[in-house]
Design an enzyme around this catalytic site. Structure first.
Site, mmCIF file in Angstrom:
data_model
loop_
_atom_site.group_PDB
_atom_site.id
_atom_site.type_symbol
_atom_site.label_atom_id
_atom_site.label_comp_id
_atom_site.label_asym_id
_atom_site.label_seq_id
_atom_site.Cartn_x
_atom_site.Cartn_y
_atom_site.Cartn_z
ATOM 1 N N CYS A 190 1.062 32.916 12.117
ATOM 2 C CA CYS A 190 1.421 33.603 13.353
ATOM 3 C C CYS A 190 2.025 32.657 14.388
ATOM 4 O O CYS A 190 1.513 32.536 15.501
ATOM 5 C CB CYS A 190 0.193 34.298 13.921
ATOM 6 S SG CYS A 190 -0.610 35.324 12.676
ATOM 7 N N GLU A 191 3.079 31.941 14.011
ATOM 8 C CA GLU A 191 3.770 31.046 14.942
ATOM 9 C C GLU A 191 5.250 31.044 14.615
ATOM 10 O O GLU A 191 5.606 30.954 13.437
ATOM 11 C CB GLU A 191 3.276 29.593 14.781
ATOM 12 C CG GLU A 191 1.890 29.373 15.284
ATOM 13 C CD GLU A 191 1.590 27.892 15.529
ATOM 14 O OE1 GLU A 191 2.532 27.099 15.676
ATOM 15 O OE2 GLU A 191 0.401 27.576 15.581
ATOM 16 N N TYR A 250 7.091 17.286 12.294
ATOM 17 C CA TYR A 250 8.144 16.298 12.599
ATOM 18 C C TYR A 250 9.558 16.869 12.517
ATOM 19 O O TYR A 250 10.520 16.145 12.745
ATOM 20 C CB TYR A 250 8.100 15.121 11.605
ATOM 21 C CG TYR A 250 6.739 14.647 11.163
ATOM 22 C CD1 TYR A 250 5.814 14.158 12.082
ATOM 23 C CD2 TYR A 250 6.388 14.645 9.811
ATOM 24 C CE1 TYR A 250 4.572 13.703 11.660
ATOM 25 C CE2 TYR A 250 5.140 14.185 9.387
ATOM 26 C CZ TYR A 250 4.238 13.717 10.317
ATOM 27 O OH TYR A 250 3.017 13.262 9.893
ATOM 28 N N GLU A 293 0.817 -1.217 0.000
ATOM 29 C CA GLU A 293 0.000 0.000 0.000
ATOM 30 C C GLU A 293 0.855 1.273 0.000
ATOM 31 O O GLU A 293 0.813 2.042 0.949
ATOM 32 C CB GLU A 293 -0.893 0.009 1.249
ATOM 33 C CG GLU A 293 -1.705 -1.254 1.446
ATOM 34 C CD GLU A 293 -2.534 -1.249 2.718
ATOM 35 O OE1 GLU A 293 -3.641 -1.804 2.682
ATOM 36 O OE2 GLU A 293 -2.095 -0.679 3.747
ATOM 37 N N PRO A 294 1.615 1.507 -1.058
ATOM 38 C CA PRO A 294 2.433 2.728 -1.076
ATOM 39 C C PRO A 294 1.586 3.977 -1.293
ATOM 40 O O PRO A 294 0.681 3.979 -2.129
ATOM 41 C CB PRO A 294 3.366 2.503 -2.269
ATOM 42 C CG PRO A 294 2.592 1.612 -3.192
ATOM 43 C CD PRO A 294 1.740 0.727 -2.301
ATOM 44 N N TYR A 334 1.331 14.170 1.426
ATOM 45 C CA TYR A 334 1.133 14.741 2.758
ATOM 46 C C TYR A 334 1.356 16.258 2.804
ATOM 47 O O TYR A 334 1.775 16.804 3.822
ATOM 48 C CB TYR A 334 1.990 14.002 3.804
ATOM 49 C CG TYR A 334 1.684 12.521 3.812
ATOM 50 C CD1 TYR A 334 0.448 12.066 4.248
ATOM 51 C CD2 TYR A 334 2.599 11.589 3.333
ATOM 52 C CE1 TYR A 334 0.139 10.709 4.218
ATOM 53 C CE2 TYR A 334 2.293 10.234 3.300
ATOM 54 C CZ TYR A 334 1.062 9.802 3.744
ATOM 55 O OH TYR A 334 0.747 8.471 3.710
ATOM 56 N N ARG A 380 3.076 7.674 -0.151
ATOM 57 C CA ARG A 380 4.152 8.641 -0.374
ATOM 58 C C ARG A 380 5.023 8.282 -1.584
ATOM 59 O O ARG A 380 5.400 9.166 -2.364
ATOM 60 C CB ARG A 380 5.039 8.657 0.884
ATOM 61 C CG ARG A 380 6.117 9.730 0.875
ATOM 62 C CD ARG A 380 7.120 9.460 2.036
ATOM 63 N NE ARG A 380 6.459 9.232 3.299
ATOM 64 C CZ ARG A 380 6.111 10.167 4.170
ATOM 65 N NH1 ARG A 380 6.401 11.426 3.911
ATOM 66 N NH2 ARG A 380 5.520 9.863 5.299
HETATM 67 C C1 LIG Z 1 -0.649 5.752 5.721
HETATM 68 C C2 LIG Z 1 -0.889 4.360 5.337
HETATM 69 C C3 LIG Z 1 -0.346 3.856 4.151
HETATM 70 C C4 LIG Z 1 0.560 4.654 3.253
HETATM 71 O O1 LIG Z 1 1.709 5.094 3.896
HETATM 72 P P1 LIG Z 1 2.889 5.752 3.035
HETATM 73 O O2 LIG Z 1 3.920 6.051 4.027
HETATM 74 O O3 LIG Z 1 2.324 6.968 2.398
HETATM 75 O O4 LIG Z 1 3.286 4.734 2.025
HETATM 76 C C5 LIG Z 1 -0.651 2.560 3.803
HETATM 77 N N1 LIG Z 1 -1.453 1.789 4.583
HETATM 78 C C6 LIG Z 1 -1.990 2.252 5.721
HETATM 79 C C7 LIG Z 1 -2.870 1.370 6.514
HETATM 80 C C8 LIG Z 1 -1.729 3.540 6.143
HETATM 81 O O5 LIG Z 1 -2.259 3.985 7.283
#
Ligand SMILES: *Cc1c(COP(=O)(O)O)cnc(C)c1O
Length: 437
Positions: free
Chosen positions: A364-365, A337, A294-295, A394, A297
């Site tokens: 304003c920070e 972060y 599940e990529p 993000y 980013r």
């Molecule tokens: C956020 C998330 C992702 C994707 O994360 P990346 O760091 O953007 O690859 C995949 N699966 C789940 C369950 C997530 O919460």
């Protein structure tokens, strides 16, 4: 001219070209023209880079299901590209699901996540026919089963805590014990969830899921997680006689934010994780489950840049501040972060040499910092344009309207030139919600 390639350890979209006199193009589109035509700040997303990343995933992991995590960057244009590239999709809210459905994304290719899905969200997911729902707490098992009409079976995965710590910042490490995601193997919660789902005739358990964290640049934690997860699948086989067909390893694949930085190598990931999967399954006499990754980013991040205009340059006692027309509302990762970024001035040539500046926003920070100690031309001045790298994930999705500033537009570049895919948010959009007395 320097042509930057995706394989190089650098953070710009693969189609970026920087010229000697401040010229800068992404996928052939001039960034200065975009800044002038659409205004600043503006997000630019390269369709060709997004699609190239999708293809790289499919080529590196031909047997696996690749599900893009919508939360990294999501709008209808993105949904069309992801759909056209044959990827599946992760959503974690009714809002993300709505965008997917409005773009005609095939509902059976959608996976619904969330540690606290509301009853309403569960009902929408079931009614729309979402392919798989990831169970993340015990309470939602019976709630979910009650929503499934007689004669139907809803496919589910169970999110398990593999107790593998990985991820660039504490806030985005989600694979260890004692954080709010997943069901613990150690406390017995994961085993209980498996038994309960298997006991629900309207639910079909297709596999286990885990998500270690985000911005992970080495394949080792994934390899460890595969072994832990396959062991759990073998235990389920031993106790209930079911060999689950799917193993979802989540996302978190890291990218380069700075020159010289390397993201997660897809080739090494495929080799190490694929090897560990086959080996551990064979060792336990389990048919190897189909891998899901599940990529988020890693698909959209390298494809995006942000354009800002310099508003002021101010000398402090020890530092000089370059203040721009955006800030933590459109680029929150540094203030969240302390994440590092790279910026570059474009639009003109400078012979003044470079020096270090703090690039700050207009909110304003004192924490509204975009880049600490950025190397920029010493003669940078109000009106100059700077471009920030690797903002495709993000940024737009985490943007806020702090100080009642509207969110920037998203301009897509690619074969058809530059075009607006999400318009700028104006005062009238913000005022629409304020119903007054
Ligand atoms: C956020 C998330 C992702 C994707 O994360 P990346 O760091 O953007 O690859 C995949 N699966 C789940 C369950 C997530 O919460």
């Amino acid at each position: 001219m320097t042509v930057l390639t995706e394989t190089a350890a650098q953070p710009w979209p693969s189609t970026t070209v920087f010229g000697p006199h401040g010229e800068a193009t992404v996928a052939g589109a001039s960034l200065m023209e975009i800044a002038n035509r659409f205004g600043t700040p503006a997000y630019v997303i390269d369709e060709t880079a997004v699609r190239d990343r999708c293809r790289a995933y499919r080529a590196a992991l031909p047997q696996a299901e690749i599900a893009y995590a919508a939360k990294a960057f999501w709008c209808r244009a993105m949904a069309s590209w992801i759909r056209a590239e044959g990827l599946s999709l992760d959503v974690c809210s009714a809002g993300e699901l709505t965008v997917a459905l409005s773009a005609g994304f095939p509902v059976e290719r959608i996976i619904f996540h969330g540690n606290a899905k509301t009853p309403r969200e569960l009902a929408i997911a079931v009614n729309e026919g979402v392919g798989r729902i990831v169970v993340d707490n015990i309470a939602e098992i019976s709630r979910l089963a009650a929503l499934v009409p007689l004669g139907y079976r809803q496919k589910v995965l169970i999110r398990v805590i593999p107790d593998v710590g990985a991820g660039a910042y504490a806030a985005i490490r989600t694979g260890g014990e004692d954080q709010q995601f997943g069901l613990s193997i150690a406390t017995g919660a994961a085993g209980e969830a498996v038994a309960r789902v298997l006991g629900q005739p309207r639910l079909e358990l297709t596999g286990l899921h885990c998500h270690l964290g985000s911005q992970i640049s080495s394949p080792e934690p994934y390899e460890t997680a595969v072994r832990v997860m396959v062991q759990q699948m073998a235990r389920i086989r031993d106790t209930s006689g079911v060999a689950l067909p799917e193993l979802d390893l989540g996302g978190g694949h890291g990218i380069a934010y700075l020159d010289g930085e390397h993201g997660l190598s897809l080739e090494r990931f495929a080799q190490r994780v694929g090897g560990a999967l086959l080996e551990s399954a064979a060792g336990l006499g389990l048919p190897a489950p189909r891998l899901i990754v599940e990529p988020g980013r890693a698909i959209s991040g390298p494809a995006g840049v942000t354009l800002y205009r310099v508003i002021s340059v101010k000398k402090g006692l020890t530092r000089t501040y370059v203040a721009v027309d955006g800030g933590m509302s459109d680029s929150p990762r540094h203030s969240l972060y302390g994440a590092p970024y790279q910026v570059r001035m474009i639009g003109r040539e400078s012979r003044a040499g470079t020096r270090g500046f703090h690039v700050v926003g207009h909110h304003c920070e004192a924490g509204d910092v975009l880049v600490e100690d950025a190397s920029l031309p010493a003669d940078i001045h109000p009106g100059d344009v700077i471009v920030m790298a690797a903002t495709g994930a993000y940024h737009h999705s985490m943007a806020s309207t702090y100080n009642l500033t509207g969110r920037p537009p998203v301009v897509a570049v690619g074969k058809g030139g530059a075009r607006l895919v999400v318009r700028r948010e104006g005062p009238e959009d913000l005022m629409r919600r304020d119903v007054g007395l």
